[in-house]
Write an enzyme that holds these catalytic residues in place. Structure first.
Site: not given
Ligand code: SF4
Length: 359
Positions: A93, A106, A113, A117, A120, A337
């Site tokens: 994206e 962005c 990833c 996190c 997210c 995101c």
């Molecule tokens: S916020 Fe999301 S995209 Fe950013 S490092 Fe953490 S898991 Fe990865």
């Protein structure tokens, strides 16, 4: 095998290649300017080039690597989010946010990833693969072309989309260098911001390279126990280690660090967290951006309220730490995101893809 992506090349690579094809030296610059000044997206558009060279370029390179699958525009028409399909059927994206005179993009650096996190949508998806530098460049050029058509230009690029940019350090910085090339797109280094969860060795490397690119740290908690509950990377790098690396960065570059903080109601928007954060940041050249959490399906936390955000900001500022409350933009189009990609019917990362070799 697919031919290489044209955006993966630097100007000297292109010049060497065209020379090996027997082309005069000025042709490389013509192609480069066609890509980065005129925003040509296919060889046919390079009408200043001989047909035979256009044909060769078409055979040697891919020009379009990002296939827009879904384009969503927010109800205020200021935010446009695009879900792109890549050649291997993965999805990424990129988002355009219009705000006053700013046109901020962005962009993503990875499919999925590895950082996991909890809050997210990309983190909940797992790791797919790194993007090439050209795939990162192509996101910017896609929107640059779109804005060019309406007489607008990109003003800022934040590397805060899918992925951890410092986990894909070489490709991310190569993309920024290519977009910064004075003969090409010439996008100022100071108009880029890289956001990292705090991969300490890479912050140190970034500091040593003395780049003009802005650095942001996704911090989100002022003590390791709370941070670990949301951000597994804390197991590897404590908050104090991250802040020590930030001190080195400021000492090496004289540049300010930004800390990003998604305010989660009654989790990290408390007076205690604000006080502890102010204490930890004391003496560091920095700024804190707080933003109410963008809720995701896989995380139970709720966005803070306006009042609590203001109280958090006031507490930091009373302790000498500059703080800005950011607005959540594009909430009606899942602009956080990974939110769109995680719903897409394309190949998404699997547990077997799980990221390794985190620096
Ligand atoms: S916020 Fe999301 S995209 Fe950013 S490092 Fe953490 S898991 Fe990865």
């Amino acid at each position: 095998m697919n031919p290489p992506l044209i955006y993966d090349l630097d100007l000297p690579d292109l010049a060497r290649l065209l020379e090996s094809w027997g082309e005069p030296a000025y042709r490389a610059r013509q192609v480069w300017q066609g890509l980065y000044h005129a925003f040509h997206a296919s060889p046919a558009e390079f009408t200043t080039l001989p047909a035979s060279l256009r044909q060769k370029l078409a055979e040697a390179f891919r020009f379009q690597v990002l296939a827009p699958m879904t384009v969503l525009e927010s109800s205020d028409r200021q935010t446009i989010k695009t879900l792109f399909r890549l050649d291997d059927e993965r999805a990424i994206e990129a988002v355009l946010m219009r705000y006053d005179k700013r046109r901020t993009l962005c962009i993503s650096t990875q499919v999925g990833c590895a950082m996991g996190c909890a809050f997210c949508a990309t983190g909940q998806m797992g790791f797919g693969r790194h993007l090439s530098s050209g795939e990162i460049v192509a996101q910017v050029m896609h929107y640059a072309r779109l804005l060019h058509a309406t007489g607008e230009t990109v003003t800022n690029v934040v590397v805060m989309g899918m992925g951890e940019p410092f986990h894909n350090y070489e490709n991310t910085l190569a993309a920024i260098d290519r977009l910064n090339d004075a003969d090409g797109y010439n996008f100022g280094a100071r108009r880029f911001t890289i956001s990292t969860v705090g991969l300490v060795p890479m912050i140190r490397r970034f500091a040593q390279e003395q780049r003009q690119v802005n650095l942001a740290i996704s911090l989100h908690a002022a003590d390791d126990a709370l941070r670990l509950s949301m951000m597994p990377v804390t197991k590897k790098y404590s908050i104090d280690e991250i802040l020590a690396a930030c001190q080195e960065y400021v000492a090496a570059t004289g540049r300010r660090v930004t800390f990003e903080w998604a305010l989660i109601r009654e989790v990290n928007d408390t007076p205690e967290q604000a006080r502890l954060l102010a204490h930890k940041l004391k003496g560091l050249l920095c700024h804190v951006n707080v933003i109410p959490l963008n809720p995701t399906d896989g995380f139970a936390g709720q966005a803070t309220t306006r009042e609590r955000a203001e109280a958090f900001q006031a507490s930091l500022e009373a302790n000498g730490i500059p703080c800005t409350i950011r607005l959540r933009r594009g909430i009606d189009i899942q602009a956080g995101c990974g939110q769109l990609a995680s719903r897409a019917a394309v190949k998404t990362p699997t547990p077997a893809d799980a990221g390794r070799d985190i620096p």
